[in-house]
Design an enzyme around this catalytic site. Structure first.
Site, PDB file in Angstrom:
ATOM      1  N   GLU A   1      -2.817   9.176   7.730  1.00 16.69           N
ATOM      2  CA  GLU A   1      -1.347   8.988   7.758  1.00 16.69           C
ATOM      3  C   GLU A   1      -0.720   9.864   8.845  1.00 16.69           C
ATOM      4  OE1 GLU A   1       0.886   6.970   5.879  1.00 16.69           O
ATOM      5  OE2 GLU A   1      -0.930   5.905   5.292  1.00 16.69           O
TER       6      GLU A   1
ATOM      7  N   CYS B   1     -11.163   2.415  -0.570  1.00 19.61           N
ATOM      8  CA  CYS B   1      -9.784   2.789  -0.241  1.00 19.61           C
ATOM      9  C   CYS B   1      -9.456   2.024   1.026  1.00 19.61           C
ATOM     10  CB  CYS B   1      -9.670   4.292   0.002  1.00 19.61           C
ATOM     11  SG  CYS B   1      -8.088   4.788   0.733  1.00 19.61           S
TER      12      CYS B   1
ATOM     13  N   ASP C   1       0.865  -1.193   0.000  1.00 18.23           N
ATOM     14  CA  ASP C   1       0.000   0.000   0.000  1.00 18.23           C
ATOM     15  C   ASP C   1       0.897   1.237   0.000  1.00 18.23           C
ATOM     16  OD1 ASP C   1      -2.392   1.547   0.077  1.00 18.23           O
ATOM     17  OD2 ASP C   1      -2.157   1.836   2.219  1.00 18.23           O
ATOM     18  N   SER C   2       0.279   2.373  -0.311  1.00 13.09           N
ATOM     19  CA  SER C   2       1.023   3.629  -0.259  1.00 13.09           C
ATOM     20  C   SER C   2       1.404   3.971   1.187  1.00 13.09           C
ATOM     21  CB  SER C   2       0.159   4.752  -0.835  1.00 13.09           C
ATOM     22  OG  SER C   2      -1.019   4.877  -0.058  1.00 13.09           O
TER      23      SER C   2
ATOM     24  N   CYS D   1      -4.227  -1.603  -2.241  1.00 14.56           N
ATOM     25  CA  CYS D   1      -4.353  -0.173  -2.499  1.00 14.56           C
ATOM     26  C   CYS D   1      -5.251  -0.035  -3.722  1.00 14.56           C
ATOM     27  CB  CYS D   1      -2.961   0.400  -2.777  1.00 14.56           C
ATOM     28  SG  CYS D   1      -2.980   2.134  -3.263  1.00 14.56           S
TER      29      CYS D   1
ATOM     30  N   HIS E   1      -7.552   2.587   3.367  1.00 11.67           N
ATOM     31  CA  HIS E   1      -7.447   3.380   4.597  1.00 11.67           C
ATOM     32  C   HIS E   1      -8.810   3.531   5.285  1.00 11.67           C
ATOM     33  CE1 HIS E   1      -3.529   4.629   3.020  1.00 11.67           C
ATOM     34  NE2 HIS E   1      -3.275   5.255   4.155  1.00 11.67           N
TER      35      HIS E   1
HETATM   36  N1  DGL Z   1      -5.029   2.973   0.655  1.00 10.44           N
HETATM   37  C1  DGL Z   1      -5.006   3.422  -0.681  1.00 10.44           C
HETATM   38  C2  DGL Z   1      -6.187   3.034  -1.487  1.00 10.44           C
HETATM   39  O1  DGL Z   1      -6.759   1.997  -1.203  1.00 10.44           O
HETATM   40  C3  DGL Z   1      -4.216   4.598  -1.016  1.00 10.44           C
HETATM   41  C4  DGL Z   1      -4.642   5.913  -0.779  1.00 10.44           C
HETATM   42  C5  DGL Z   1      -3.665   6.989  -1.146  1.00 10.44           C
HETATM   43  O2  DGL Z   1      -2.447   6.801  -1.036  1.00 10.44           O
HETATM   44  O3  DGL Z   1      -4.167   8.050  -1.549  1.00 10.44           O
HETATM   45  O4  DGL Z   1      -6.564   3.697  -2.406  1.00 10.44           O
END
Ligand code: DGL
Length: 270
Positions: free
Chosen positions: A162, A194, A7-8, A70, A196
């Site tokens: 984050e 997402c 993931d990011s 992600c 997150h």
């Molecule tokens: N958790 C990510 C997703 O599912 C990344 C979000 C991001 O870095 O903007 O899209």
């Protein structure tokens, strides 16, 4: 026999936690590209370059199979990676398909023609890059007809998570739900598109109300991975050890991860 989870940043930990519980004997190597998060405001070429660099590092760590936990990378880079970049003996899978299969009541790999499904009005909450890719709508159209999707690009939520600013994250989630409701007053399902956002699932559910069914990916992806490994046991890579890698500051990322998963997590520099 390690599997990579990418993931990011911290969002993919929601998926990692579910796959670790579902597959306790598999070592997972988690990669957080924290130095470059959020991805959701980047363009597709940039997301492709960052995602391929991260996945290469997971291949080096002994993972033959990498899950892009992600949605932004799955939406903006995965198809291009699968078409020309992934080596023949490796696999990279995304997180969209298990979610859409659940929403459209399909079992794994059911590629029959699109049909009517129970849900009719779906609210999609995702990053700006995922929303503008329209990848969710494209995957849905392969499987279902007559489903109205209203997407809300949730600017700012990933940055707040984050940064560990959960008060700001909550305020942003509530305002994005209000904005969605102005476009679609009565969704019957909401997709947290997402990884997150499951960290804010209670807030989404509270703001949406109990009549809206909220779909989040972690358990769906875990089930789908268990099924995949059952059918492709050879894709467990040679790596024997799990671990946590980040392009960011390992101490800071470890603190955030430990707070979210409520257990000690130690990241190393990637
Ligand atoms: N958790 C990510 C997703 O599912 C990344 C979000 C991001 O870095 O903007 O899209």
């Amino acid at each position: 026999m390690a599997v990579g989870i990418f993931d990011s940043g911290l969002g993919g930990l929601t998926v990692l936690d579910a796959v670790q519980k579902r597959l306790p004997d598999v070592p997972f190597v988690y990669f957080a590209d924290s130095a470059h998060a959020p991805y959701g405001v980047r363009d597709a070429d940039d997301i492709y370059a960052l995602t391929t660099a991260a996945v290469s590092r997971l291949f080096e760590a002994g993972c033959d199979l990498v899950i892009l936990a992600c949605n932004t990378a799955s939406a903006a880079a995965l198809r291009r990676m699968q078409e020309g970049w992934v080596p023949r003996d490796k696999r990279v899978l995304g997180v969209f398909v298990p979610l859409i299969e659940a929403l459209t009541e399909r079992s794994w790999g059911d590629n029959s023609p699109p049909r009517e499904v129970a849900v009719k009005h779906v609210a999609l909450f995702a990053t700006p890059a995922t929303v503008s890719s329209r990848a969710f709508q494209r995957e849905l159209a392969f499987r279902a007809i007559g489903v109205d999707v209203e997407a809300q690009a949730c600017g700012g939520v990933v940055d707040a998570i984050e940064d560990g600013d959960m008060i700001l994250a909550e305020a942003l989630v509530r305002s994005h739900v209000d904005a969605l409701r102005r476009k679609m007053p009565s969704p019957d399902a909401a997709v947290l598109g997402c990884t997150h956002y499951p960290l804010m699932e209670d807030v989404f559910q509270d703001a949406l109300g109990p009549e809206v069914r909220v779909y989040s990916q972690a358990d769906l992806v875990a089930e789908s991975l268990a099924d995949y490994l059952g059918r492709h046991p050879g894709m467990l890579g040679p790596g024997a050890q799990g671990g946590y890698l980040t392009t960011g500051d390992p101490r800071r990322v470890s603190d955030g991860a430990t707070r979210f998963l409520r257990r000690q997590i130690g990241f190393e520099a990637a």
